[in-house]
Design a protein around this motif. Structure first.
Motif, short mmCIF file in Angstrom:
data_model
loop_
_atom_site.label_atom_id
_atom_site.label_comp_id
_atom_site.label_asym_id
_atom_site.label_seq_id
_atom_site.Cartn_x
_atom_site.Cartn_y
_atom_site.Cartn_z
N THR A 116 0.84 -1.20 0.00
CA THR A 116 0.00 0.00 0.00
C THR A 116 0.87 1.25 0.00
O THR A 116 0.37 2.36 0.11
CB THR A 116 -0.93 0.03 1.23
OG1 THR A 116 -0.15 -0.13 2.40
CG2 THR A 116 -1.98 -1.08 1.16
N LEU A 117 2.19 1.03 -0.11
CA LEU A 117 3.09 2.19 -0.19
C LEU A 117 2.81 2.96 -1.48
O LEU A 117 2.45 2.37 -2.50
CB LEU A 117 4.55 1.73 -0.18
CG LEU A 117 5.06 1.07 1.10
CD1 LEU A 117 6.51 0.64 0.92
CD2 LEU A 117 4.93 2.02 2.29
N ASN A 118 3.01 4.27 -1.41
CA ASN A 118 2.86 5.09 -2.61
C ASN A 118 4.12 4.94 -3.47
O ASN A 118 5.20 5.38 -3.09
CB ASN A 118 2.67 6.56 -2.19
CG ASN A 118 2.50 7.46 -3.40
OD1 ASN A 118 2.55 6.98 -4.55
ND2 ASN A 118 2.31 8.74 -3.16
N GLY A 133 18.75 4.03 3.39
CA GLY A 133 18.36 4.42 2.04
C GLY A 133 17.55 3.35 1.33
O GLY A 133 17.27 3.47 0.13
N LYS A 134 17.17 2.31 2.08
CA LYS A 134 16.36 1.25 1.46
C LYS A 134 14.88 1.45 1.77
O LYS A 134 14.52 2.26 2.63
CB LYS A 134 16.83 -0.12 1.98
CG LYS A 134 18.25 -0.43 1.52
CD LYS A 134 18.62 -1.87 1.83
CE LYS A 134 19.96 -2.19 1.15
NZ LYS A 134 20.52 -3.45 1.61
N VAL A 135 14.03 0.72 1.07
CA VAL A 135 12.59 0.85 1.27
C VAL A 135 12.25 0.55 2.73
O VAL A 135 12.68 -0.46 3.28
CB VAL A 135 11.82 -0.12 0.36
CG1 VAL A 135 10.32 -0.02 0.62
CG2 VAL A 135 12.12 0.18 -1.10
N ASP A 136 11.50 1.43 3.35
CA ASP A 136 11.13 1.25 4.75
C ASP A 136 9.81 0.47 4.84
O ASP A 136 8.73 1.05 4.87
CB ASP A 136 10.99 2.61 5.44
CG ASP A 136 10.75 2.45 6.94
OD1 ASP A 136 10.74 1.29 7.41
OD2 ASP A 136 10.58 3.48 7.61
N TYR A 137 9.94 -0.83 4.89
CA TYR A 137 8.74 -1.67 4.90
C TYR A 137 7.96 -1.57 6.20
O TYR A 137 6.81 -2.00 6.28
CB TYR A 137 9.11 -3.13 4.60
CG TYR A 137 9.37 -3.37 3.13
CD1 TYR A 137 8.31 -3.34 2.21
CD2 TYR A 137 10.65 -3.58 2.64
CE1 TYR A 137 8.53 -3.53 0.86
CE2 TYR A 137 10.88 -3.78 1.29
CZ TYR A 137 9.82 -3.75 0.41
OH TYR A 137 10.04 -3.94 -0.93
N LYS A 138 8.60 -1.00 7.23
CA LYS A 138 7.85 -0.81 8.49
C LYS A 138 6.65 0.11 8.23
O LYS A 138 5.67 0.08 8.96
CB LYS A 138 8.77 -0.20 9.54
CG LYS A 138 9.85 -1.18 10.00
CD LYS A 138 10.27 -0.90 11.45
CE LYS A 138 11.20 -2.00 11.96
NZ LYS A 138 12.62 -1.66 11.71
N LYS A 139 6.74 0.92 7.20
CA LYS A 139 5.63 1.84 6.89
C LYS A 139 4.60 1.18 5.97
O LYS A 139 3.57 1.79 5.67
CB LYS A 139 6.19 3.09 6.20
CG LYS A 139 7.16 3.88 7.07
CD LYS A 139 6.74 5.34 7.20
CE LYS A 139 7.46 6.04 8.33
NZ LYS A 139 8.90 6.23 8.04
N ASP A 140 4.90 -0.02 5.51
CA ASP A 140 3.95 -0.70 4.61
C ASP A 140 2.83 -1.32 5.44
O ASP A 140 2.91 -1.42 6.66
CB ASP A 140 4.68 -1.78 3.79
CG ASP A 140 3.94 -2.09 2.48
OD1 ASP A 140 2.80 -1.61 2.31
OD2 ASP A 140 4.50 -2.82 1.66
N PHE A 141 1.79 -1.79 4.78
CA PHE A 141 0.57 -2.24 5.46
C PHE A 141 0.85 -3.28 6.54
O PHE A 141 0.34 -3.21 7.64
CB PHE A 141 -0.40 -2.82 4.42
CG PHE A 141 -1.75 -3.14 4.99
CD1 PHE A 141 -2.75 -2.19 5.02
CD2 PHE A 141 -2.02 -4.39 5.52
CE1 PHE A 141 -3.99 -2.47 5.56
CE2 PHE A 141 -3.26 -4.69 6.07
CZ PHE A 141 -4.26 -3.71 6.08
#
Length: 479
Positions: free
Chosen positions: A177-179, A189-197
RNA sequence: GCCUCCAUAGCUCAGUUGGUUAGAGCAUCUGACUGUUAAUCAGAGGGUCCUAGGUUCAAGUCCUGGUGGGGGCGCCA
């Protein structure tokens, strides 16, 4: 008046009754005083013939009726005067539910190419071929559930969204659900999956097997029947990005029990089709013969119903990978270098051409190949004593190749853990799977049946995109 | 991802070695026919020959790029 389905109506003999039918016009034939409308409602392959005496009241309506229009017809159930059918309807009142402009409606009472119909997937259900496939497909869904239910298997809904990225069955579709226009990054600098659903990466399932095993190691015999997603860039007539898979998983079953179940299930559902779908199978058989009439005699398929009966009649051949390699090494096409990939030595992965040779030329029957080299199979398969092979099995069918892939599972904790380490699979993502081997582990087995491949075989169709209503393949998501 | 083939009327397809006005069947429209089975018979309308370039006196046909689609192979069910 209550609608009578055409399937029911065609079996009735209580002539003289006033009834109602609804459906879609396949063809209309008109002469001066009488018109014939072939009406189909999808309940059966067959049409019902609506007979209309042309008069001043219905003349205008008749002119608006073309192929594809939907009608509600009140009329008298009548014994047919014509030859093609026993029952027909003498129309008393016709209501057009929806017209179909003949200048625009793409389906005509004629043969269309499958490629054309694939581009008209929203309308192709209205053709004989695709409605027949849809009915056979339904019958197979039903037969599979019935087969397992009769044998005390429990159906398990395994998850469609999974956090496990180590199932090893292929490329996965990521769920997020990340934008994507503005992806949150962490300190590194990597994708912060903690912010993902889910707070971690998520994917669509490529197999319900691992979860199925968890259930089998408590309920003994389970099966899953659900959608499966593979993001492989596969461009073939037998691969889909979204397909349906049946995955039984049985505690206390060894590989032989597993193969027995696979063969019994395939024969059960094929027999079910022969017992319940004969109209559709006969139509599909004719369709296939028509399509192949320009082929050379030795390239034509066995007649569909004969082929299905043939599968039922004989036991499947069961040989090991090692035996298959011997046969292939000594085969004519291998010696004469006709194979694109020549079999040189033990350990080679079998190509489609080799599988087809074994099934179609050498044995002329379905073949269950077992005990493959461990190097070419998945981590969870039970390792044999020889240290080289695993208790894997592939069921190979003529024309379509691998219809089932399965194995006895590795139930030994240490061996499984060692394998996971050797293959660099993150153990942290597999802890729950490993725990089943730690607590009350038992020998168990299972397999995966590609549902659409089964339907290919049963219908004599050759492209998997034609046996699922809305195929998902690379660069194709129109419907 | 790799290889290969195809694109002509609404649909299915023919179109010779590059040659003058691009054809057929089905569908549509008009007419005929008292019961047909994808009805039949007679007639009519219907084309950016996928697209952009190029070669040529001349391109549906040959060449190059693009787009769309089919098939084979790999991955696998």
């Amino acid at each position: 008046m209550r609608r009578t389905e055409i399937k029911i109506l065609l079996q009735r003999t209580d002539f003289g009754q006033l009834i109602n039918v609804k459906g879609w016009v396949r063809t209309k034939r008109a002469s001066k005083n009488v018109a014939f409308i072939a009406l189909n409602d999808g309940s059966t392959l067959k049409n019902v013939q609506v007979v209309v005496e042309i008069n001043d009241q219905n003349k205008d309506i008749l002119e608006r009726i073309h192929s594809g229009a939907s009608l509600s017809v009140d009329g008298i159930l009548t014994e047919s005067l014509g030859k093609g059918q026993k029952v027909e309807i003498n129309a008393k009142n016709i209501e057009i539910l929806g017209e179909a402009n003949p200048e625009e409606y793409p389906l005509q009472p004629k043969k269309h190419s499958l490629e054309f119909l694939r581009e008209k997937a929203h309308l192709r259900f209205r053709t004989n071929t695709f409605s027949a496939i849809a009915r056979v497909r339904h019958a197979m869904i039903f037969a599979i559930h019935q087969f397992f239910n009769e044998r005390n298997f429990y159906n398990i809904h395994t998850p469609i969204i999974t956090g496990s990225d180590a199932e090893g069955a292929g490329e996965m579709f990521q769920v997020t659900t990340l934008n994507l226009e503005n992806i949150p990054k962490n300190d590194e600098g990597k994708v912060d999956y903690k912010k993902d659903f889910f707070g971690k990466p998520a994917n669509l399932t490529v197999s319900g097997q691992l979860e199925g095993e968890l259930a089998a190691l408590a309920l003994s015999k389970i099966y899953t029947f659900g959608p499966t997603f593979r993001a492989e860039n596969s461009n073939t007539t037998r691969h889909l990005a979204e397909f349906w898979m049946i995955e039984p998983e049985m505690a206390f079953y060894d590989l032989d029990d597993n193969a027995d179940l696979a063969e019994e299930m395939l024969k059960y559902v094929i027999k079910y089709a022969l017992d319940n779908c004969m109209d559709d199978l006969e139509f599909l058989s004719k369709r296939q013969q028509e399509e192949e009439k320009n082929k050379k005699a030795d390239e034509r398929s066995m007649e569909l119903i004969e082929k299905l009966n043939f599968i039922l009649a004989e036991p499947f051949i069961r040989i090991t990978y090692t035996e298959a390699i011997k046969i292939l090494k000594n085969s004519k096409p291998n010696k004469k270098k006709r194979f694109q990939y020549i079999i040189e030595e033990w350990g080679a992965d079998l190509q489609s051409e080799h599988e087809r040779y074994l099934v179609e030329k050498h044995f002329k029957r379905p073949v269950i190949l077992t005990d493959y080299p461990s190097s070419i199979k998945a981590f969870y398969m039970k390792q044999n004593e020889d240290g080289k092979t695993v208790r894997a099995m592939d069921v190979l069918f003529p024309q379509i190749g691998e219809i089932i892939g399965g194995s006895q599972r590795e139930e030994n904790f240490e061996k499984l853990q060692a394998k996971i380490k050797a293959l660099n699979i993150p153990e942290s993502s597999m802890w729950w799977y490993l725990e089943t081997r730690k607590f009350g582990t038992v020998p168990h087995s299972g397999f995966g049946l590609g549902f659409e491949r089964l339907i290919l075989f049963l219908t004599g169709m050759t492209n998997i995109r034609d046996v699922i209503p809305f195929p998902r393949t690379p660069q194709n998501l129109e419907f």
